[in-house]
Design an enzyme around this catalytic site. Structure first.
Site, short mmCIF file in Angstrom:
data_model
loop_
_atom_site.label_atom_id
_atom_site.label_comp_id
_atom_site.label_asym_id
_atom_site.label_seq_id
_atom_site.Cartn_x
_atom_site.Cartn_y
_atom_site.Cartn_z
CG ASN A 6 -1.77 1.21 1.36
OD1 ASN A 6 -1.79 2.05 0.45
ND2 ASN A 6 -2.49 1.35 2.46
CE LYS A 8 -0.24 3.31 4.76
NZ LYS A 8 -0.21 3.45 6.20
CG HIS A 94 -6.15 2.21 5.14
ND1 HIS A 94 -5.68 3.11 6.06
CD2 HIS A 94 -5.15 1.32 4.94
CE1 HIS A 94 -4.44 2.78 6.39
NE2 HIS A 94 -4.10 1.69 5.73
CD GLU A 96 -3.08 5.70 6.58
OE1 GLU A 96 -3.09 5.70 5.34
OE2 GLU A 96 -2.15 5.21 7.24
CD GLU A 163 -3.73 -2.08 7.42
OE1 GLU A 163 -2.63 -2.36 6.93
OE2 GLU A 163 -4.30 -1.00 7.20
N GLY A 169 2.16 2.57 11.09
CA GLY A 169 3.20 3.60 11.05
C GLY A 169 3.85 3.91 12.38
CB SER A 200 4.53 -1.36 12.37
OG SER A 200 4.17 -0.03 12.64
P1 13P Z 1 2.68 0.74 7.74
O1 13P Z 1 3.21 -0.57 7.24
O2 13P Z 1 3.43 1.92 7.20
O3 13P Z 1 2.53 0.73 9.24
O4 13P Z 1 1.21 0.90 7.14
C1 13P Z 1 0.33 -0.14 7.28
C2 13P Z 1 -0.87 0.16 6.48
O5 13P Z 1 -1.64 1.05 6.80
C3 13P Z 1 -1.09 -0.63 5.27
O6 13P Z 1 -2.36 -0.44 4.77
#
Ligand code: 13P
Length: 239
Positions: A6, A8, A94, A96, A163, A169, A200
């Site tokens: 991902n 992002k 997600h 976010e 997640e 992150g 992470s």
């Molecule tokens: P990270 O691996 O940067 O923690 O992000 C995880 C994530 O949100 C994948 O969708």
């Protein structure tokens, strides 16, 4: 095993070079054992899908508008348009985007329209730190699953990504026993579904994460932007 990158809101046309090494690396894998999926920002979906055309690697989108018809929705892209651009998968729910106001109901509409467009869904669920502290994790996940998958009768094309919001992150991950327990819980709720872990995942903790034997793969953010790290994670999973 699934390895979903991902990206992002990162990446530009130059970042496509990151795919070269992974393309060479992917030739070694049997497609039925390992599934690699790149989810770049929408601006790169078409270019990535062209680049990966003769490989076993697939392309996914990161979100969509819930509608299926063309419409006066400035700045929005629907699932059909993403499919048309080359996406086979789509990440929905997600955290976010939940933090930006997407609720379970809206995510459900997005899931249903994406299924109609022929996309496979990577449906993200997860609890926040305060929900975890209050021991509400399973209650929250249950609600996200029930409302998110309402009126979705055929769940064959749904992959669930667990997640934990606090793990994204942050460099923190749950204990292996916790992940095992939550993944079993999810698989019990959605019979037959594949469940990925995300949050992470990196080249160090993969040595622990790969031992959790009910996890069907990983959804990887930060570490997926660098092809060496992404490849390292895949390699270590199978050592
Ligand atoms: P990270 O691996 O940067 O923690 O992000 C995880 C994530 O949100 C994948 O969708």
């Amino acid at each position: 095993m699934y390895f979903v990158a991902n990206w992002k809101m990162f990446g530009n046309f130059k970042s496509l070079n990151q795919l070269d090494k992974v393309m060479t690396f992917a030739k070694k894998f049997k497609k039925n054992k390992t599934k690699l999926i790149y989810c770049p920002p929408a601006t790169l979906i078409n270019a990535v899908s062209k680049k990966l055309k003769f490989t076993t690697i697939d392309v996914g989108a990161q979100n969509c508008h819930q509608g299926l018809n063309y419409g006066a929705n400035t700045g929005q892209i629907n699932s059909y348009m993403l499919k048309d651009a080359g996406a086979k998968y789509i990440i929905l729910g997600h955290s976010e985007n939940r933090q930006l106001g997407e609720d379970n109901n809206l995510i459900n509409l997005k899931i249903r329209s994406s299924i109609k467009s022929g996309l496979k869904i990577i449906f993200c669920i997860g609890e926040t730190l305060s929900q975890k502290r209050k021991k509400n994790t399973k209650k929250i996940l249950s609600k996200q699953i029930i409302q998110g998958l309402k009126n979705v009768s055929n769940k064959r094309n749904i992959i669930i990504a667990y997640e934990p919001v606090w793990a994204i992150g942050s460099g923190l991950i749950p204990k292996e026993t916790e992940i095992f327990d939550i993944v079993s819980f999810i698989k019990n709720k959605v019979k037959g579904s594949k469940v990925l872990y995300g949050g992470s995942v990196n080249t160090n903790n993969i040595n622990l994460l790969k031992k959790i034997d009910n996890v069907d793969g990983f959804l990887i953010g930060g570490a997926s932007q660098n092809s060496n790290n992404f490849i390292d994670i895949i390699k270590k999973t199978f050592i």
